[in-house]
Design a protein around this motif. Sequence first.
Motif, PDB file in Angstrom:
ATOM      1  N   VAL A  10       0.829  -1.208   0.000  1.00  0.00           N
ATOM      2  CA  VAL A  10       0.000   0.000   0.000  1.00  0.00           C
ATOM      3  C   VAL A  10       0.863   1.258   0.000  1.00  0.00           C
ATOM      4  N   GLU A  11       1.860   1.309   0.864  1.00  0.00           N
ATOM      5  CA  GLU A  11       2.685   2.516   0.970  1.00  0.00           C
ATOM      6  C   GLU A  11       3.569   2.748  -0.245  1.00  0.00           C
ATOM      7  N   ASN A  12       3.762   1.714  -1.065  1.00  0.00           N
ATOM      8  CA  ASN A  12       4.491   1.870  -2.328  1.00  0.00           C
ATOM      9  C   ASN A  12       3.557   1.963  -3.531  1.00  0.00           C
ATOM     10  N   ASP A  13       2.256   2.138  -3.256  1.00  0.00           N
ATOM     11  CA  ASP A  13       1.248   2.334  -4.298  1.00  0.00           C
ATOM     12  C   ASP A  13       1.212   1.172  -5.289  1.00  0.00           C
ATOM     13  N   LEU A  14       1.301  -0.043  -4.756  1.00  0.00           N
ATOM     14  CA  LEU A  14       1.293  -1.244  -5.587  1.00  0.00           C
ATOM     15  C   LEU A  14       0.027  -2.077  -5.401  1.00  0.00           C
ATOM     16  N   CYS A  15      -0.926  -1.587  -4.626  1.00  0.00           N
ATOM     17  CA  CYS A  15      -2.117  -2.380  -4.319  1.00  0.00           C
ATOM     18  C   CYS A  15      -3.132  -2.299  -5.453  1.00  0.00           C
ATOM     19  N   ILE A  16      -3.672  -3.449  -5.850  1.00  0.00           N
ATOM     20  CA  ILE A  16      -4.715  -3.504  -6.872  1.00  0.00           C
ATOM     21  C   ILE A  16      -6.098  -3.579  -6.235  1.00  0.00           C
ATOM     22  N   GLY A  17      -6.157  -3.791  -4.904  1.00  0.00           N
ATOM     23  CA  GLY A  17      -7.438  -3.771  -4.212  1.00  0.00           C
ATOM     24  C   GLY A  17      -8.247  -5.048  -4.303  1.00  0.00           C
ATOM     25  N   CYS A  18      -7.592  -6.200  -4.459  1.00  0.00           N
ATOM     26  CA  CYS A  18      -8.338  -7.457  -4.628  1.00  0.00           C
ATOM     27  C   CYS A  18      -8.980  -7.941  -3.336  1.00  0.00           C
ATOM     28  N   GLY A  19      -8.320  -7.692  -2.188  1.00  0.00           N
ATOM     29  CA  GLY A  19      -8.899  -8.077  -0.900  1.00  0.00           C
ATOM     30  C   GLY A  19      -8.510  -9.440  -0.384  1.00  0.00           C
ATOM     31  N   LEU A  20      -7.660 -10.173  -1.099  1.00  0.00           N
ATOM     32  CA  LEU A  20      -7.287 -11.523  -0.637  1.00  0.00           C
ATOM     33  C   LEU A  20      -6.500 -11.471   0.663  1.00  0.00           C
ATOM     34  N   CYS A  21      -5.670 -10.444   0.837  1.00  0.00           N
ATOM     35  CA  CYS A  21      -4.901 -10.320   2.080  1.00  0.00           C
ATOM     36  C   CYS A  21      -5.828 -10.165   3.275  1.00  0.00           C
ATOM     37  N   VAL A  29      -6.785  -8.505  11.351  1.00  0.00           N
ATOM     38  CA  VAL A  29      -6.368  -7.130  11.639  1.00  0.00           C
ATOM     39  C   VAL A  29      -6.552  -6.194  10.449  1.00  0.00           C
ATOM     40  N   LEU A  30      -6.981  -6.742   9.279  1.00  0.00           N
ATOM     41  CA  LEU A  30      -7.094  -5.937   8.074  1.00  0.00           C
ATOM     42  C   LEU A  30      -8.543  -5.768   7.633  1.00  0.00           C
ATOM     43  N   SER A  31      -8.816  -4.657   6.980  1.00  0.00           N
ATOM     44  CA  SER A  31     -10.132  -4.403   6.400  1.00  0.00           C
ATOM     45  C   SER A  31      -9.938  -3.609   5.116  1.00  0.00           C
ATOM     46  N   MET A  32     -10.826  -3.816   4.140  1.00  0.00           N
ATOM     47  CA  MET A  32     -10.749  -3.079   2.884  1.00  0.00           C
ATOM     48  C   MET A  32     -11.521  -1.770   3.009  1.00  0.00           C
ATOM     49  N   ARG A  33     -10.879  -0.664   2.591  1.00  0.00           N
ATOM     50  CA  ARG A  33     -11.492   0.663   2.654  1.00  0.00           C
ATOM     51  C   ARG A  33     -11.177   1.433   1.368  1.00  0.00           C
ATOM     52  N   TRP A  34     -12.022   2.413   1.067  1.00  0.00           N
ATOM     53  CA  TRP A  34     -11.716   3.332  -0.025  1.00  0.00           C
ATOM     54  C   TRP A  34     -10.572   4.252   0.400  1.00  0.00           C
ATOM     55  N   PRO A  42      -6.223  -2.252   1.631  1.00  0.00           N
ATOM     56  CA  PRO A  42      -6.339  -2.783   2.990  1.00  0.00           C
ATOM     57  C   PRO A  42      -5.814  -1.762   4.000  1.00  0.00           C
ATOM     58  N   VAL A  43      -6.438  -1.738   5.169  1.00  0.00           N
ATOM     59  CA  VAL A  43      -5.948  -0.914   6.277  1.00  0.00           C
ATOM     60  C   VAL A  43      -5.919  -1.781   7.526  1.00  0.00           C
ATOM     61  N   GLU A  44      -5.049  -1.429   8.464  1.00  0.00           N
ATOM     62  CA  GLU A  44      -4.999  -2.135   9.738  1.00  0.00           C
ATOM     63  C   GLU A  44      -6.052  -1.549  10.669  1.00  0.00           C
ATOM     64  N   VAL A  45      -6.996  -2.389  11.105  1.00  0.00           N
ATOM     65  CA  VAL A  45      -8.016  -1.926  12.048  1.00  0.00           C
ATOM     66  C   VAL A  45      -7.554  -2.147  13.489  1.00  0.00           C
ATOM     67  N   THR A  46      -6.651  -3.092  13.660  1.00  0.00           N
ATOM     68  CA  THR A  46      -5.940  -3.268  14.933  1.00  0.00           C
ATOM     69  C   THR A  46      -4.483  -3.562  14.593  1.00  0.00           C
ATOM     70  N   PRO A  47      -3.548  -3.251  15.470  1.00  0.00           N
ATOM     71  CA  PRO A  47      -2.126  -3.464  15.171  1.00  0.00           C
ATOM     72  C   PRO A  47      -1.809  -4.940  14.910  1.00  0.00           C
ATOM     73  N   CYS A  48      -0.972  -5.182  13.902  1.00  0.00           N
ATOM     74  CA  CYS A  48      -0.506  -6.541  13.607  1.00  0.00           C
ATOM     75  C   CYS A  48       0.695  -6.848  14.485  1.00  0.00           C
ATOM     76  N   THR A  49       0.583  -7.869  15.292  1.00  0.00           N
ATOM     77  CA  THR A  49       1.685  -8.230  16.188  1.00  0.00           C
ATOM     78  C   THR A  49       2.366  -9.535  15.798  1.00  0.00           C
ATOM     79  N   MET A  50       1.713 -10.338  14.950  1.00  0.00           N
ATOM     80  CA  MET A  50       2.252 -11.661  14.629  1.00  0.00           C
ATOM     81  C   MET A  50       3.229 -11.634  13.466  1.00  0.00           C
ATOM     82  N   GLU A  51       2.977 -10.744  12.499  1.00  0.00           N
ATOM     83  CA  GLU A  51       3.836 -10.625  11.310  1.00  0.00           C
ATOM     84  C   GLU A  51       4.070 -11.983  10.644  1.00  0.00           C
ATOM     85  N   CYS A  52       2.962 -12.703  10.354  1.00  0.00           N
ATOM     86  CA  CYS A  52       3.080 -14.041   9.767  1.00  0.00           C
ATOM     87  C   CYS A  52       3.476 -14.004   8.289  1.00  0.00           C
TER      88      CYS A  52
END
Length: 459
Positions: A10-21, A29-34, A42-52
């Motif tokens: 997302v921060e490198n402007d490479l997202c196509i917005g498919c939503g699979l992540c 921890v993720l949700s799709m938003r405009w 995708p945006v983080e709705v809660t912090p990601c702590t696992m980094e899987c």
Amino acid sequence: MKSSVITKVVENDLCIGCGLCVALCPHGVLSMRWNHYGEYNPVEVTPCTMECGLCLGVCPFTNPEENEDTIGRELYGGVSGIHHRSETGYYLASYVGYSENYRLTSASGGMATWILEALLSENVIDRVVCVIPTGDSKRLFDFQIFDTQDGVCTGAGSAYYPVEMSRVIRQILEVPGRYAITGLPCFLKAIRLAQKQNKKLRERVVITVGLTCGQLKSRHFTDYIASLAGVKEEVMAVCCRGKSSDHPASNFHYTFITADCREQRIFWEEGIAEAWTNRWFTLNACNYCDDVFAECADVTCMDAWLPDYSRDSRGTSLVLVRSPKVQSVIERGEGVCLDHISVDQVVKSQGGVLTVKWEHLAYRLNLYCKKGKKIPKKRVEPKSEGNPILRREVFLKEKMRTESREVWSNNAIDAERLQEIMRPYLWQLTAGRQISKIITFSIRILQYIQGKIRGEYHG
């Protein structure tokens, strides 16, 4: 700093917005938003702590180990009678024709809708995932799941509008069954990557139906076309590929339905083409796509943009098959008018898109490397473009892409104002093409004269 789909994509402007992540995130921890530009992220709705790292593993633009060649080889390389070429990926057979029932209500010849209906009626699948109109002005189209042929019919036609799959993928993971999914090349690539990570998705998504794609537009593209058509009220629905008997299939129209139930129509040649072909409101991720024919799909459907078919206002489909199961359904099919067509003709039908996704891509990659941008690994290698006119064309279209995106988002302007801003770029494009024609004509004249001189000398 942690590496995630947010920081790397997302921060490198490479997202196509498919939503699979979002759909596969095991921690939710993720949700799709405009975003600000009318695109899904995708945006983080809660912090990601696992980094899987699962979110990165299913992203179609960041996985360096997998591309359409490696995925296609694993899926179709062992199929008896399979062929391969660089433009199309693997293929078993190619057809041209239409569905008698769905031709007039579909974008091209109605074959994608017919194939889905046939898969349901022959009990190859239990449910279909496709894009339908929503009637919601904030989200005009969305993916839905259907288990009846009538439901599938509501998905006929094209949607040049952002959609995302997080909700329907979660439903597939929750509800057992055999699913067919329609999608653009990058979306289906993401599904294939996700199937490698998730057994349920691997078992339940049994058929994928691809649609050829040149680029994905933001929702601001639809806002612009509505403004261009003179729409003043809130848009509640839009038909992106209307057909008219007095126009060729290539000159289709948009029809907007507003909140007060009025309809307004605008044709491709009345300004849509200008915005589309010059990449206004195109997502940045599309700048890195090298898949035209949805190479990860079991079957791909597209318009027959060929002289023998494109003048027919009713529309005609080309079908490229990779799965023996789908080929059997097509060969048994009733209610379709289909002929075999050479894969050379299929490739020719998408010649313009291939140029953008292969030749222009090589130069774009080179350009972005020089600017120090983060770029994904592609099958096309970065290359400096030797033709200065083509180099200028690619540069100008990228300027228009970025400027349309920024200007519309920041100023909420109307179509007339955006056209005024774009006019200098369009003038430069036209001048470059005229110069190119003059140079090409001069070279041909010179070659003709040289040929005549050689002929007279040898004579």
